[in-house]
Design an enzyme around this catalytic site. Structure first.
Site, PDB file in Angstrom:
ATOM      1  N   LYS A 211       0.860  -1.185   0.000  1.00  0.00           N
ATOM      2  CA  LYS A 211       0.000   0.000   0.000  1.00  0.00           C
ATOM      3  C   LYS A 211       0.895   1.232   0.000  1.00  0.00           C
ATOM      4  O   LYS A 211       1.937   1.251   0.683  1.00  0.00           O
ATOM      5  CB  LYS A 211      -0.872  -0.041   1.262  1.00  0.00           C
ATOM      6  CG  LYS A 211      -1.869   1.077   1.418  1.00  0.00           C
ATOM      7  CD  LYS A 211      -2.719   0.827   2.663  1.00  0.00           C
ATOM      8  CE  LYS A 211      -3.776   1.891   2.869  1.00  0.00           C
ATOM      9  NZ  LYS A 211      -4.660   1.581   4.011  1.00  0.00           N
TER      10      LYS A 211
ATOM     11  N   SER B 243      -9.501   1.442   3.085  1.00  0.00           N
ATOM     12  CA  SER B 243      -8.638   2.256   2.264  1.00  0.00           C
ATOM     13  C   SER B 243      -7.551   1.482   1.507  1.00  0.00           C
ATOM     14  O   SER B 243      -6.926   2.049   0.610  1.00  0.00           O
ATOM     15  CB  SER B 243      -7.946   3.318   3.141  1.00  0.00           C
ATOM     16  OG  SER B 243      -7.096   2.718   4.101  1.00  0.00           O
TER      17      SER B 243
ATOM     18  N   SER C 101      -9.810  -0.831   7.127  1.00  0.00           N
ATOM     19  CA  SER C 101      -9.155  -0.635   5.832  1.00  0.00           C
ATOM     20  C   SER C 101      -8.455  -1.869   5.274  1.00  0.00           C
ATOM     21  O   SER C 101      -8.041  -1.868   4.116  1.00  0.00           O
ATOM     22  CB  SER C 101      -8.149   0.518   5.923  1.00  0.00           C
ATOM     23  OG  SER C 101      -8.832   1.733   6.066  1.00  0.00           O
TER      24      SER C 101
END
Lengths: 476, 64
Positions: A85, A160, A184
């Site tokens: 990420k 997310s 997330s």
């Protein structure tokens, strides 16, 4: 060396790829090249990668091959292509947080977790799209296109850790790192039908990862199976003195723990949490939960219905804490360069300026109370003496899929498989270990929708996939 | 609800916004006011009175 096609290579599990590499049947270079080729072919359709580090990946893969050829085996992640990420700092590679604010930021050193993965021999393919600073949403005013759901590009992939979920589901990496403050990891894992583990707060170092809310942030893996997540978690878990929230815990072999049977394990079924106060649940979700419970029981686990505190309390508690802490972290930029934030992110970070200290402290107090009440409820069952559920370090069974360095059974709470667009994150649970399991992958194989191939044919495949995902020691 | 939970009017919120240091347009203030009032409504679930011992945990970790 191997008779596997590119498609076969990109859908291998981490454990199986590791076994093949150990036997000399597969090289990390071949594996990495297969993923890079697939990324080049299909990623433009879902935009999961914001930065591709192909040269570094191939160099790392060649080094892994040389080491393994020389008899050095670093562990189950040696030579395995992973992705990060884009809030994980990476030495010499842009780390943008999916924000104009950091669009040219190149860190000098790796985040602690990235360093651990590299020490374990993992190959980093690149950086993945995220909601801006792990918050907000994908809006058009951000520097990269929004990540799309590989099962259906008209749908969002959750967030997310959007790119992490989408890339794993589309077979564009073998596993990916995400972060979880308010769901997330669990959300994109659910939306993209992958596995994901949000570790206990403090289990994985957050040093070098862009923060969202100090007292809730966690870092963890997403992968196609829980076993793969466990293998990644095993390389990550451990004390880091540079992270003040880092815990000193015993070393646990999560990969091995995932193989142990779950017979006798007590699992809390928090029905009120996934049915909601009105008891309404779609037939598909109800069947998915019932199937999961049945599989648990068939495997010898004891599933007890437990009534935890009202889920709305966890929700609001988390909202206040995240809003306040995120504002404190980003306050300076929100004041001085508000135009650099995406619309939604800016609004959320601004709102924290209006939360009073007393409101924040009340939310912290409520969190403590919910924590205590949850543990208390989890220990009890009708006519029971309060024996706790689970055991320390327990990760028995992909079904449970839950790393349990703690000794309460709240860890085992079966969480609902959220529908897209739904809400109801288990807010306090965010500090607890939690796993997202694809209870039902509706007859689809990883990456199938994206490349229109490898269709699973029958209803039995659904049952097989369901059972396989919930069965310890499953192999693909 | 917490003691500061009374929903402010838009004018009261605008006055408060000037103290935050944020640069806000009238549209920003309208949106934030709506969001804040919504959050206050949710915060009604947070108890107002706490025992003196109900201190917030500063650290709450896997090894706790």
């Amino acid at each position: 060396m191997t008779d596997l096609t590119t498609s076969d290579l990109t859908t291998l599990g981490i454990a199986e790829a590791g076994r093949r590499m150990a036997r000399g049947e597969l090289t990390s270079t071949a594996l990495t090249e297969a993923f890079l080729a697939r990324i080049a072919t299909v990623d433009h359709r879902i935009a999961s990668y914001v930065t591709l580090t192909a040269d570094q990946a191939l160099n790392a893969a060649r080094q892994a091959d040389m080491e393994m050829a020389g008899g050095l085996r670093r562990g189950p992640l040696h030579g395995i292509p992973l992705a990060l990420k884009d809030i994980y700092e990476t030495a010499g590679v842009k780390t943008t947080g999916h924000s104009h604010l950091k669009v040219d930021y190149v860190p000098a050193i790796d985040a602690a977790s990235v360093r651990k993965l590299k020490e374990a021999g993992a190959v980093m393919l690149g950086k993945l799209g995220t909601h801006e600073f792990a918050n907000g949403a994908m809006t058009p005013d951000q520097p990269f296109p929004p990540v799309l759901n590989p099962w259906n590009p008209k749908y969002q992939p959750g967030g997310s850790s959007s790119g992490s979920g989408a890339a794993v589901a589309a077979a564009l990496c073998m596993g990916a790192m995400g972060s979880d403050t308010g769901g997330s990891i669990r959300n994109p894992a659910g939306y993209c039908a992958t596995a994901g583990i949000k570790p206990t707060y403090g289990l994985v170092s957050r040093c070098g990862i862009f923060p969202l809310a100090f007292s809730l942030d966690t870092a963890g893996p997403l992968a196609w199976t829980t076993e793969d997540c466990a293998l990644i978690l095993g390389a990550l878990a451990g004390h880091d003195p540079n992270d003040q929230g880092s815990a000193k815990t015993e070393k646990v072999d999560y990969g091995a723990a995932a193989q142990r049977p779950i017979k006798g394990m007590r699992i809390a079924l928090a029905r009120s949490w996934y049915e909601g106060p009105d008891g309404k649940l779609s037939p598909e979700m109800a069947k998915g939960m019932d199937d999961a419970v049945r599989v648990f029981r068939d495997l010898g686990a004891i599933v007890d219905e437990v009534t935890f505190p009202d889920i709305r309390d966890y929700h609001i508690c988390g909202r206040v804490i995240i809003t306040t802490e995120a504002h404190a972290i980003h306050r300076r930029d929100v004041i001085e360069r508000p135009e650099k934030f995406g619309y939604t992110t800016r609004r959320r970070f601004q709102l924290g300026a209006f939360i009073s200290a007393e409101q924040y402290i009340s939310a912290l107090r409520l969190r403590r109370k919910l924590h205590q009440d949850t543990r208390s409820h989890a220990r009890l069952r009708p006519g029971d003496d309060g024996q706790p559920l689970g055991r320390a370090g327990d990760l028995r069974g992909a079904a449970a899929g839950l790393p349990l360095p703690r000794q309460t059974l709240a860890h085992h709470a079966v969480q609902r498989h959220r529908p897209a667009g739904g809400d109801g994150v288990l807010r306090l649970q965010r500090r607890r270990p939690s796993a997202r399991l694809p209870a039902r992958r509706p007859g689809l194989r990883r990456g199938e929708r994206l490349c229109r191939r490898c269709r699973l044919r029958t209803h039995n495949a659904v049952a097989r996939a369901t059972t396989a995902n919930l069965t310890p020691g499953r192999t693909r | 609800m917490t003691s500061s939970g009374k929903a402010p009017t838009l004018d009261e919120f605008r006055a408060r916004a000037t103290l935050t240091g944020l640069t806000l347009t009238e549209e920003d203030i309208g949106h934030l006011h709506k969001g804040y009032v919504g959050l206050l409504g949710l915060m009604e679930r947070i108890p107002q009175r706490w025992a003196w011992a109900a201190e917030p945990p500063l650290v709450f970790r896997a090894d706790e």
